[in-house]
Motif scaffolding. Structure first.
Motif, PDB file in Angstrom:
ATOM      1  N   ARG A  95       0.825  -1.206   0.000  1.00  0.00           N
ATOM      2  CA  ARG A  95       0.000   0.000   0.000  1.00  0.00           C
ATOM      3  C   ARG A  95       0.862   1.261   0.000  1.00  0.00           C
ATOM      4  N   GLU A  96       1.921   1.253   0.830  1.00  0.00           N
ATOM      5  CA  GLU A  96       2.820   2.401   0.859  1.00  0.00           C
ATOM      6  C   GLU A  96       3.523   2.591  -0.483  1.00  0.00           C
ATOM      7  N   TRP A  97       3.948   1.492  -1.088  1.00  0.00           N
ATOM      8  CA  TRP A  97       4.623   1.589  -2.378  1.00  0.00           C
ATOM      9  C   TRP A  97       3.683   2.139  -3.449  1.00  0.00           C
ATOM     10  N   LYS A  98       2.424   1.712  -3.404  1.00  0.00           N
ATOM     11  CA  LYS A  98       1.462   2.195  -4.390  1.00  0.00           C
ATOM     12  C   LYS A  98       1.195   3.677  -4.209  1.00  0.00           C
ATOM     13  N   GLU A  99       1.110   4.122  -2.932  1.00  0.00           N
ATOM     14  CA  GLU A  99       0.868   5.533  -2.686  1.00  0.00           C
ATOM     15  C   GLU A  99       2.074   6.399  -3.051  1.00  0.00           C
ATOM     16  N   ARG A 100       3.279   5.876  -2.830  1.00  0.00           N
ATOM     17  CA  ARG A 100       4.479   6.677  -3.046  1.00  0.00           C
ATOM     18  C   ARG A 100       4.945   6.635  -4.494  1.00  0.00           C
ATOM     19  N   TYR A 101       4.886   5.477  -5.125  1.00  0.00           N
ATOM     20  CA  TYR A 101       5.389   5.320  -6.488  1.00  0.00           C
ATOM     21  C   TYR A 101       4.267   4.855  -7.416  1.00  0.00           C
ATOM     22  N   GLY A 102       3.112   5.451  -7.283  1.00  0.00           N
ATOM     23  CA  GLY A 102       1.976   5.026  -8.091  1.00  0.00           C
ATOM     24  C   GLY A 102       2.127   5.327  -9.555  1.00  0.00           C
ATOM     25  N   ASN A 103       2.940   6.351  -9.932  1.00  0.00           N
ATOM     26  CA  ASN A 103       3.104   6.740 -11.327  1.00  0.00           C
ATOM     27  C   ASN A 103       4.244   6.015 -12.017  1.00  0.00           C
ATOM     28  N   ARG A 104       4.924   5.128 -11.329  1.00  0.00           N
ATOM     29  CA  ARG A 104       6.029   4.394 -11.944  1.00  0.00           C
ATOM     30  C   ARG A 104       5.514   3.377 -12.944  1.00  0.00           C
ATOM     31  N   ASP A 105       6.462   2.798 -13.632  1.00  0.00           N
ATOM     32  CA  ASP A 105       6.101   1.781 -14.611  1.00  0.00           C
ATOM     33  C   ASP A 105       5.497   0.578 -13.917  1.00  0.00           C
ATOM     34  N   ASP A 106       4.496  -0.079 -14.553  1.00  0.00           N
ATOM     35  CA  ASP A 106       3.819  -1.225 -13.945  1.00  0.00           C
ATOM     36  C   ASP A 106       4.762  -2.395 -13.749  1.00  0.00           C
ATOM     37  N   SER A 107       5.717  -2.528 -14.650  1.00  0.00           N
ATOM     38  CA  SER A 107       6.622  -3.674 -14.517  1.00  0.00           C
ATOM     39  C   SER A 107       7.465  -3.582 -13.261  1.00  0.00           C
ATOM     40  N   THR A 108       7.963  -2.395 -12.979  1.00  0.00           N
ATOM     41  CA  THR A 108       8.767  -2.219 -11.758  1.00  0.00           C
ATOM     42  C   THR A 108       7.925  -2.458 -10.521  1.00  0.00           C
TER      43      THR A 108
END
Length: 688
Positions: A591-604
């Motif tokens: 959840r934290e990763w999604k909130e912090r890096y939500g705009n990153r590439d889906d593969s990463t």
């Protein structure tokens, strides 16, 4: 208000029986006839208990009218005058008009007797039958009940022949009916005293022990160890049965005459097993081309019965294990929150079920802390004292209710004092509390007892059809003698009081027990005194000690085996708690990763999610074993090896010390004395 109370109680009791049946049965998966028959049996028995106090108050009012309307000179001796002079009789608010109660009791009683002696035993055999058609199941049920029904017919036929041959007997139909009722009540009274003696002691003691948090937690650990053993046995049994089903499914192809039977068996198997068997089945091979020995239809019926039993048992143990885990986690939370300075209840894990907003609004963490840590223990102690007082009164009255001059039964004293003033509200409340307490002692024992795996009432919709029907049989056989025993305790039964007064409508349908004087004057009076011996045996846990000596582990504080099982259960709960913590940690990091890096590439992002799922998926391998595995050639050694690897906690060895006590650790958070390696902030992204 005439008859309104009767109608209200009929509706209320129906919903009460429906609620209890919904708690123990499964309306979606069990057969409709099983649900209807069990509901009818429970409903009739509960109805007798709730309506009987109204019958008592109506009878007292009718006696008052007879006493007022008849003077001593006009009395013909059939009734006695209860009042010294003519006075006005006040009609009770729950008065039932004449003629209704006898018909009502006759319908209720004979319907319950038809259920318990004829229909429910037949439906038990029908429900457990492994037949593939209705005709086959009926045939199996008739064969299994042939001895059961034949024994009763043989005894009844021998009795009729004896009466017909002996000229000294001139029995009429009413007397034969009374003898049949007396025989049924005698059997029920024999079992009633056994269950009552256990409940009178165990119910107050269980509430008193419920105030001891340490006791409840130790008992929960003990249950966890026993349930884990049963759960593992159920899983192994299911795998064995599924292996046999797989062999049968591979040997009997699509064009075999018995293939329909195999398909019926496959539908009863879990979905994972069905998919596995469907992928391995080769329908292009004709069964006549290979000379194999095919199973017979009789063996398939037996296999079908085993599949139904093993699947239901496996499902029940899985659900009970999850419920027991939640209970253990909650008791550990209570133990930790007792020393909380903030006086707010903090849960280790959030509830998986959505909470009611109204309850959540009023039942705040502060209210929950005061109730669980402060008020609830005292409430249970006070309730235990009240129940123990009722138990003492019942035991005293059971031993003295035959004495009419002087009246020693306390329940009879209370009713007679209220009868003098015609306080019908007090009479009905006293009668209801008395019979309700007796019913709780008896019925709760029926819900608690377990006869191996053949009879077991499990809550949360996990009771099988056989146990539901068996409980209906027990209720129908126990309720009539329970009501007669209650009328004897209150001296409302003319057989006990020896008064020539108007009987209750319930007693009138039972007939005069004077036909069998050795039962009316002997067994009914002296056998209930055995409740004293049973209460003493239950108080000193003699039955529990005997079962423990025979190898059936029971919870006993002074037993070495109990201590070992408690330690084993504590370790199991601790292991499951760590698994739950790792799962929540993984979800929080995702959840934290999604909130912090939500705009990153889906593969990463997917690679990081896969890394976080390693811990939870690796720890779940021991609990959720592969369902596609049917052979266990070296399964035990492999499972032991995997369990040792999974239980090895990755720890941060740079920490000063390790804290592994679930009662002292703060779940899911960093601990000063030690922490999981997966929680180390400097190494979260090492695998990325």
């Amino acid at each position: 208000m005439s008859g309104a109370a009767l109608g209200l109680e009929i509706v209320f009791v129906f919903f009460l029986a429906l609620f209890l049946l919904h708690r123990y049965g499964d309306f979606n998966k069990q057969h409709r006839l099983v649900i209807i028959a069990t509901l009818l049996a429970w409903y009739l028995c509960f109805l007798i208990v709730f309506i009987l106090p109204l019958d008592v108050s109506t009878t007292i009012y009718n006696r008052c009218k007879l006493a007022v309307n008849s003077s001593p000179a006009e009395s013909n001796g059939s009734y006695v005058t209860l009042a010294p002079s003519k006075q006005k009789c006040f009609k009770p608010w729950s008065y039932i008009p004449n003629g209704i109660m006898p018909i009502f009791w006759r319908v209720v009683y004979w319907t319950s007797q038809f259920l318990t002696w004829i229909l429910l035993p037949f439906m038990q055999s029908y429900a457990r039958s492994g037949g593939f058609s209705i005709t086959g199941k009926i045939k199996t049920a008739l064969i299994e009940n042939a001895i059961y029904y034949g024994t009763y017919l043989l005894i009844f036929g021998a009795f009729l022949i004896y009466v017909a041959v002996n000229p000294n007997f001139n029995l009429q139909w009413n007397q034969l009916q009374t003898i049949g009722i007396a025989a049924a009540n005698t059997w029920g009274l024999f079992l009633l005293v056994l269950l009552l003696g256990y409940g009178l002691v165990e119910i107050p003691r269980s509430h008193w022990n419920g105030a001891k948090r340490g006791y409840l937690l130790m008992k929960t650990y003990f249950k966890a160890a026993k349930l884990m053993t049963e759960k593992a046995d159920a899983e192994e049994n299911l795998e064995d049965i599924m292996e046999e089903v797989r062999k049968v499914s591979e040997s009997i192809k699509y064009n075999h005459p018995l293939r329909k039977c195999v398909d019926t068996i496959l539908k009863k198997c879990p979905t994972e097993y069905q998919e596995r068997m469907g992928r391995n089945m080769d329908d292009y091979e004709d069964f006549d081309e290979r000379q194999n020995s095919y199973p017979s239809e009789k063996s398939l019926v037996k296999l079908h019965k085993q599949v139904i039993y093993s699947v239901q048992r496996h499902r029940r143990t899985q659900v009970q294990w999850q419920i027991l885990l939640e209970q253990a986690f909650y008791l550990e939370d209570v133990a930790k929150n007792e020393t909380s300075a903030t006086r707010q209840f903090v849960h280790t894990f959030h509830s998986q079920e959505p909470e009611n907003k109204i309850i959540q609004y009023f039942y705040t963490p502060t209210v929950e802390w005061y109730w669980e840590c402060l008020l609830r223990p005292w409430f249970y102690r006070v309730l235990a004292v009240v129940l123990a007082t009722f138990s003492v009164i019942v035991v005293w009255s059971e031993c003295t209710f035959f004495s009419t001059k002087p009246v020693l039964s306390l329940f009879a004293v209370f009713i007679q004092l209220a009868e003098k003033t015609y306080n019908y509200i007090y009479i009905e409340m006293a009668c209801f509390l008395t019979i309700f307490f007796l019913s709780i002692c008896v019925y709760s024992t029926v819900f608690r007892i377990r006869v191996f795996n053949y009879y077991y009432l499990a809550s949360h919709h996990q009771t099988d059809a056989y146990s539901l029907l068996f409980s209906g049989m027990l209720f129908c056989r126990l309720t009539p003698p329970l009501c007669l025993n209650f009328l004897g305790l209150t001296h409302m039964d003319a057989t006990i009081s020896h008064k020539n007064t108007q009987p209750t409508a319930y007693t009138s349908i039972m007939g005069s027990m004077r036909v069998l004087s050795f039962i009316a004057d002997g067994f009914y009076i002296y056998y209930p005194m055995l409740v004293v011996i049973l209460c003493i045996a239950t108080y000193f846990s003699l039955g529990t000690r005997c079962l423990n000596l025979l190898g059936f582990q029971q919870f006993m504080g002074d037993s070495e085996m109990t201590s070992d099982l408690i330690d084993e259960g504590k370790e199991l709960i601790r292991r499951e708690k760590r698994k739950r913590q790792r799962q929540e940690e993984g979800e929080n990091r995702r959840r934290e990763w999604k909130e912090r890096y939500g705009n990153r590439d889906d593969s990463t992002r997917n690679r990081v999610v896969h890394t976080d799922q390693k811990e939870s998926s690796f720890s779940e391998a021991n609990t959720n074993r592969p369902l596609s595995k049917y052979t266990r050639s070296n399964g035990r050694t492999e499972r032991d090896r995997i369990e040792l690897l999974q239980d090895a906690e990755p720890l941060d060895f740079n920490a000063d010390s390790i804290n592994d006590d679930p009662l002292e650790s703060d779940s899911g958070r960093y601990q000063p004395g030690g922490r999981y390696l997966s929680m180390s902030r400097s190494k979260i992204f090492d695998d990325v």
